[in-house]
Every structure is written in C-alpha cells, then in structure tokens.
Design an enzyme around this catalytic site. Structure first.
Site, short mmCIF file in Angstrom:
data_model
loop_
_atom_site.label_atom_id
_atom_site.label_comp_id
_atom_site.label_asym_id
_atom_site.label_seq_id
_atom_site.Cartn_x
_atom_site.Cartn_y
_atom_site.Cartn_z
N GLU A 56 33.03 43.36 40.50
CA GLU A 56 34.40 43.42 39.94
C GLU A 56 34.64 44.75 39.23
O GLU A 56 34.95 44.80 38.04
CB GLU A 56 34.68 42.21 39.03
CG GLU A 56 34.62 40.91 39.82
CD GLU A 56 35.23 39.69 39.14
OE1 GLU A 56 35.55 39.75 37.94
OE2 GLU A 56 35.39 38.66 39.84
N GLU A 98 32.22 35.29 45.49
CA GLU A 98 32.54 34.35 44.41
C GLU A 98 33.73 33.51 44.84
O GLU A 98 34.82 34.04 45.10
CB GLU A 98 32.85 35.08 43.10
CG GLU A 98 31.61 35.65 42.44
CD GLU A 98 31.86 36.23 41.06
OE1 GLU A 98 32.77 35.74 40.34
OE2 GLU A 98 31.16 37.19 40.70
O1 AHR Z 1 31.73 33.45 37.96
C1 AHR Z 1 32.21 33.75 36.69
C2 AHR Z 1 32.79 35.16 36.61
O2 AHR Z 1 33.92 35.24 37.41
C3 AHR Z 1 31.91 36.27 37.11
O3 AHR Z 1 31.02 36.72 36.14
C4 AHR Z 1 32.89 37.34 37.45
O4 AHR Z 1 32.42 38.17 38.49
C5 AHR Z 1 34.14 36.57 37.82
O5 AHR Z 1 35.25 37.06 37.19
#
Ligand code: AHR
Length: 515
Positions: A196, A319
């Site tokens: 991110e 994710e």
């Molecule tokens: O999964 C939780 C968080 O969500 C992670 O650390 C981040 O990459 C995302 O914003």
C-alpha cells in the site's frame, strides 16, 4: 478465448441487473481447449503482525501449554495443512513497511523489541521472525510470500534480506544465516516490494512509486538461479485505475512479475457495523462491495492487457475479505471479528470471480489467517475453531491448478428495497484426473433457486457434493458450539442426457463433483 471469457462474465453480470426473477436458472458448463488453469495460488492466505494473528494466535511460543511445534500451535498447523494452503503472505500489511528483518533473526533473547505503530501500539519482542515464518511455511508445504519493507527501508536492507534468505553460502548474509542455524537457503519465490505505497507504505504517488519500484527491483537477485523471483509491485487501492496504468506503463517488463490489488467488503467504510448482529440492509450492502470485485478485476485486467497483451504479468489480489467493527470489548487496533454465513457468501462469490478471471488473476490472499478480519481460524486460550470461511476455502480447493470450464448463465436477481444483485455465482473446473467440479453460491437471503445444469459437453453421469448453509444468515461457530456450521453431504443426483437439476437454498455454497 481471452476476450470471449471476460465478456461472457461481464455480460452475465450486466444481464442480471435487468433480469426478472425466474423459477429455474439455466447454467451451461462447457469445455474450452484454450481456457486457463486456475492457479492454486488464488487460494493463498495472509498473516500480519496485527492483533492476535501472529502473537497469541498462530504463535504461542515454545513454552506454551498449548501443544506447539517450534512455538506454532499444532491445531492451527493441522487445520492449515488440511486446507492445502498454497502460499502465505507475511509480515504485513501496513506492518511490513515498519519491519526491519534483522531485528527478527538470531537468538530470541537478544532480539530488540519494537512497537507496532499501526496496530494497537503494542510492544512486540520479535520472537517470531524470518526463520520462524519460513520454517512454518516448510512445515505447511506452503510457498512463502515475503512482503518486504520499502517505505522505511533502504535498497541495501532490502537486498540483504533477499541474500540472507536465498544465497547458498560464501556471502556475508548467507554466512550470517548459517550462524543462526540454517545452512540451506529457503525457497522463496514471491516477494512483495512494499505494501500500500499509496497509503501506509509511504503516501507515494503512483509516478514516484514506479521509480522507487524500478530501483528496488533492479537490485533483487535470485541467488539460487533456480526458479526465478516473482516480484510483486504494491498495487491499487480498490478502483484506483490510474495506479495500475502508471505501474504497467512505467515499469519495464523484465523487472516485474505481478501487480497487486487490495479490496475489502464492508457495509460502509465509516460505519462498518457488527460482524454478527447485522440487518439484511447491511448484508445487502456488504455483498454489493464484495461483488464489485468482478468489475475491479475486469477493469484492472483491461489496463494490464493494454500494456501486457501476452499476459506475462499477474494481477495479485493480495488482500481481500470482509471488514466489520471489532467484537465488543476487544482492542479496536486488533481487528478481531466473528465470521458468519455472510462471510461464507463473500468467500464463495469472490473465489468464483477469481476462478473466472484465472487468466490474469494468478494469486490472491485472504485477509487474514487467524483472529483478524475474515479469518479462517479463531482462537481463545487453548480453544480453536474453524469458521464458515474455512469450510468454503476447503470445499473450493478442488479448483486448485484445475483447468477452468467456462460457464454461461443469466442469474436471477436478489432484490432488496428497489435494488438488485445477481443472486447466483458459479465457477467450474476440470482437474488432471478428469473430475469436474462446479461451485455454486446463492446469496439471496430468502429465496431458494432451482438450478438447471447443462453438462452436455462433459462426460458426467452423476453429481455428488458438499453444501454449506445454516438456519440463519447471522449464524456462526462460537467457542461453545464450534461445529454449528459444518459442510454437509449433498445427496447425489443423476445427470440425464447431460442435464441435472439442483436446489440451491438461500445463502448457501454448494460444490459439486461430476463423475
Ligand atoms: O489487513 C489489514 C490492513 O489492511 C493491512 O495492514 C493493510 O495493507 C490494509 O489496509
């Protein structure tokens, strides 16, 4: 074939919005010689140093009363082995860009502490580090996916990490690894170059990150010269198509193997609501964001097609999952939530989307493995339970490395207060032994649907399967009743002249095997 498959999926989605509810849904499953193989890595997981995912979840330490192997809970090891997890991403998430790997190697009692600034501000003792993680992956038979620090690191720290993990011997880092008890290098193919980077990884612009990425990737070497490296660039936040466009345009192909994408499902980002006590309106909103994954993958893929028509770079959704308010009385920074049939619906539909986009989506990671967000395993002291999401992932693992079978259908709609979503989601595959598997999800909170499966192209005489459903949408497995939601055998049905009919109850996931 590429274009045909995508447009079929798109057309189906568009159609569903306008189609009126119909009694029977016809689904045609066929065989297509050019169809892609569904990479097993779509079924990957993600474990961050966040709340009780690592410490107090996966890792209890060797001295714990909870039976463990090198400090990792045996019950979780068994559960993840059973799940056949193909890869595991670690150590973050946002945590990754604060993590300095050298603090997590060497004698545990000499490791410095660190404060987890993103998640609850807790002090960690670094007792779970690179050796612990990579050895765990070996135990699980899962490929490690190391998300390495770019945001607060240097090119030197990063490349020394690669050298420590992959170099055989005779280099400073390999010798240091040997001093720490590991002679042979590990096999680590998947490397995330930051996480991110548009946010917690450094608040960079896409243009700036593309340059930073080029610099880091240049110095990454596969010291073993075996399998090659698979370098994954930190990807877009949801529908930030500009991010993907810039990475694809500005990073030369020889420096990149994957581009990531993050997208979560929720009611409203600023009003997430309870994970167990939610209304149908909240369920409907959550499913709306979950189903948006199809549009996201389609649009990001279209940008990638433009710059990479030969499909050499993978879209890695590293994710995804449901995100709600934390359970009452728990640390807000720990993201601990329960897991209901709503999560089973998210898992089933999302995995179908990934399967149907197997051509470009080669890897994905559910957030997260234990005690965080849409977890597959929850723990409480010595107790451990498997969530409905675990059961869906396990039912679906038949698709791992199987050849995609294209599906054509017009879904009936799930209507709620003047809005409509496609009620049915499907994907299908044929594995190496010739077995056909079809996974079906009905997200409708009330209506059962009759499915008319047309399998004329396939040599299938009988269908048997496993179904996951429950009495109430809000049902979950608790520590008092850990087996409340369990997959059940679905009575086998005959396929007559290539046609079979199955009833799909409301909020259910069904995986059929054709013989
Ligand atoms: O999964 C939780 C968080 O969500 C992670 O650390 C981040 O990459 C995302 O914003």
């Amino acid at each position: 074939m590429k274009i045909l498959k995508r447009s079929t999926v798109l057309m189906t989605f568009a159609f569903t919005i306008f189609a009126s509810a119909q009694e029977t849904t016809k689904i045609k499953v066929s065989e297509e010689s050019e169809a892609p193989v569904i990479s097993k890595h779509i079924y990957g997981h993600f474990s961050e140093h966040l709340g009780r995912c690592i410490y107090g979840g996966l890792y209890v330490g060797e001295e714990s009363v909870v039976p463990n192997t090198a400090g990792v809970r045996n019950d979780i090891i068994d559960a993840l082995k059973e799940l056949q997890i193909p890869n595991l991403r670690w150590p973050g998430g946002c945590f990754a860009d604060t993590y300095h790997w050298k603090d997590g190697v060497g004698p545990k009692d000499e490791r410095p502490t660190m404060v987890n600034r993103w998640w609850g501000g807790v002090t960690e003792d670094n007792s779970f580090g690179t050796h612990d993680f990579l050895n765990l992956c070996e135990t699980l038979g899962a490929e490690p996916y190391l998300a390495a620090n770019v945001g607060s690191s240097t090119v030197q720290e990063f490349t020394e990490y690669v050298e420590y993990v992959l170099h055989k011997g005779g280099s400073p880092m390999a010798e240091w690894r040997k001093e720490h008890g590991r002679d042979e290098p590990w096999k680590v193919k998947y490397w995330g170059v930051g996480n991110e980077m548009w946010g917690c990884g450094g608040n960079m612009t896409a243009e700036h990150y593309a340059d930073v990425y080029r610099q880091y990737a240049t110095f990454m070497t596969d010291w073993t010269n075996s399998d090659g490296l698979f370098r994954i660039a930190s990807g877009a936040n949801v529908d930030d198509y500009h991010w993907t466009e810039v990475l694809m345009r500005d990073v030369p192909k020889h420096l990149i193997e994957g581009v990531a994408l993050h997208s979560y499902s929720f009611v409203e980002w600023n009003e997430k609501g309870s994970s167990i006590d939610y209304s149908e309106e909240q369920y409907f909103s959550t499913m709306k964001t979950a189903l948006k994954m199809d549009t996201l993958v389609t649009k990001h893929s279209a940008i990638m097609d433009k710059y990479d028509p030969d499909n050499t770079i993978a879209l890695v959704v590293d994710e995804w999952g449901g995100w709600y308010e934390v359970m009452e009385g728990t640390n807000p920074g720990f993201l601990y939530q329960q897991n209901t049939m709503r999560d089973a619906m998210i898992a089933g539909t999302t995995l179908n989307i990934f399967n149907n986009h197997a051509e470009r989506v080669k890897m994905a990671n559910l957030a997260q493995t234990v005690n965080v967000l849409q977890a597959v395993v929850l723990t409480e002291g010595e107790k451990m339970l498997l969530t409905p999401t675990y059961h869906v992932m396990k039912m679906y693992n038949v698709h791992q490395d199987a050849k995609l079978l294209p599906v054509e259908f017009d879904s009936p709609t799930y209507d709620f207060e003047g809005e409509a979503l496609p009620a049915i989601s499907v994907s299908a595959s044929k594995d190496e032994s010739g077995d056909v598997h079809i996974s079906l999800v009905n997200i409708d909170a009330h209506k059962e649907h009759t499915i008319n499966l047309s399998l004329e192209d396939l040599d299938v005489k009988r269908l048997s399967g496993t179904i996951l459903t429950s009495e109430n949408l809000q049902d979950y497995n608790s520590f008092e009743t850990p087996d409340a939601i369990q997959p059940k055998e679905f009575s086998s049905i005959k396929v007559k002249k290539g046609i079979a009919e199955v009833e799909l109850p409301p909020f259910s996931v069904l995986v059929l095997k054709g013989e």
